[in-house]
Enzyme design. Sequence first.
Site, PDB file in Angstrom:
ATOM      1  N   ARG A 205       0.832  -1.192   0.000  1.00 36.87           N
ATOM      2  CA  ARG A 205       0.000   0.000   0.000  1.00 36.87           C
ATOM      3  C   ARG A 205       0.867   1.242   0.000  1.00 36.87           C
ATOM      4  O   ARG A 205       1.909   1.286   0.644  1.00 36.87           O
ATOM      5  CB  ARG A 205      -0.899   0.028   1.244  1.00 36.87           C
ATOM      6  CG  ARG A 205      -1.840   1.226   1.291  1.00 36.87           C
ATOM      7  CD  ARG A 205      -2.492   1.372   2.660  1.00 36.87           C
ATOM      8  NE  ARG A 205      -1.520   1.600   3.718  1.00 36.87           N
ATOM      9  CZ  ARG A 205      -0.919   2.765   3.959  1.00 36.87           C
ATOM     10  NH1 ARG A 205      -1.164   3.812   3.206  1.00 36.87           N
ATOM     11  NH2 ARG A 205      -0.059   2.886   4.947  1.00 36.87           N
ATOM     12  N   VAL A 206       0.437   2.230  -0.760  1.00 37.23           N
ATOM     13  CA  VAL A 206       1.002   3.578  -0.663  1.00 37.23           C
ATOM     14  C   VAL A 206      -0.160   4.524  -0.405  1.00 37.23           C
ATOM     15  O   VAL A 206      -1.316   4.198  -0.677  1.00 37.23           O
ATOM     16  CB  VAL A 206       1.787   3.995  -1.935  1.00 37.23           C
ATOM     17  CG1 VAL A 206       3.081   3.210  -2.048  1.00 37.23           C
ATOM     18  CG2 VAL A 206       0.952   3.850  -3.182  1.00 37.23           C
ATOM     19  N   SER A 207       0.154   5.702   0.108  1.00 35.94           N
ATOM     20  CA  SER A 207      -0.901   6.624   0.545  1.00 35.94           C
ATOM     21  C   SER A 207      -1.516   7.447  -0.570  1.00 35.94           C
ATOM     22  O   SER A 207      -2.680   7.821  -0.495  1.00 35.94           O
ATOM     23  CB  SER A 207      -0.356   7.566   1.613  1.00 35.94           C
ATOM     24  OG  SER A 207       0.034   6.822   2.741  1.00 35.94           O
ATOM     25  N   THR A 208      -0.746   7.754  -1.616  1.00 38.34           N
ATOM     26  CA  THR A 208      -1.277   8.619  -2.670  1.00 38.34           C
ATOM     27  C   THR A 208      -1.042   7.999  -4.040  1.00 38.34           C
ATOM     28  O   THR A 208      -0.175   7.148  -4.217  1.00 38.34           O
ATOM     29  CB  THR A 208      -0.602  10.011  -2.652  1.00 38.34           C
ATOM     30  OG1 THR A 208       0.778   9.855  -2.978  1.00 38.34           O
ATOM     31  CG2 THR A 208      -0.748  10.689  -1.303  1.00 38.34           C
TER      32      THR A 208
ATOM     33  N   GLN B 138       2.514   8.133  -5.443  1.00 35.40           N
ATOM     34  CA  GLN B 138       3.556   7.272  -4.894  1.00 35.40           C
ATOM     35  C   GLN B 138       3.630   5.961  -5.668  1.00 35.40           C
ATOM     36  O   GLN B 138       2.682   5.553  -6.332  1.00 35.40           O
ATOM     37  CB  GLN B 138       3.303   7.007  -3.411  1.00 35.40           C
ATOM     38  CG  GLN B 138       3.495   8.247  -2.558  1.00 35.40           C
ATOM     39  CD  GLN B 138       3.148   7.999  -1.097  1.00 35.40           C
ATOM     40  OE1 GLN B 138       2.180   7.320  -0.779  1.00 35.40           O
ATOM     41  NE2 GLN B 138       3.960   8.557  -0.217  1.00 35.40           N
TER      42      GLN B 138
END
Length: 184
Positions: free
Chosen positions: A7-10, A13
């Site tokens: 997972r990445v936040s944005t 990314q």
Amino acid sequence: MIIGYARVSTVEQNLDRQLDSLDANGAEKIFTEKVSGKKADRPELLKMIEHLRDGDVVVIAELTRLSRSTKDLFAIVEQIQGRGANIKSLKETWLDTTTPHGKLMFTIFAGLSQFEADLTAQRTREGLAAARARGRTGGRPKVASDNSNMALKMYDSRDFSVEEICKSCHIGKTTLYRLLKNRA
């Protein structure tokens, strides 16, 4: 089966570093998403948990990819274990429930977290009891009856908007609606 979660936040990314790490560690299926870890609604995480079967191992590159808080981490790990699966973090080697040592470490950390939560709750109860002993009850201050009566009269007249009533009587919308609900 070894199942990866990345997972990445944005959207800007990149997942490549995590994907390479998960591939190198034998992940046969990888669930990915680009969403903040603070959000409770993470569809791919939920899909991954639903996909788990007895004996599967969830592999993550690091804890921050799975959770942003200790409470959330323990809840997610509990769901994973509830499906008969284990979890392994590649960065935080203490989180590896596939080994007796990893299970012990996770249990210790879970116990410490629960101990901290219990102490916080106990201190809160003691603080409230001490305040009550001194005559303080806490909570929001009561709305002056003059303001309450005026707000109800203004509302009944239908000449004022809710915003105007609240501003004039120095009350919030929730308070106005509670006054309307509680009058009989």
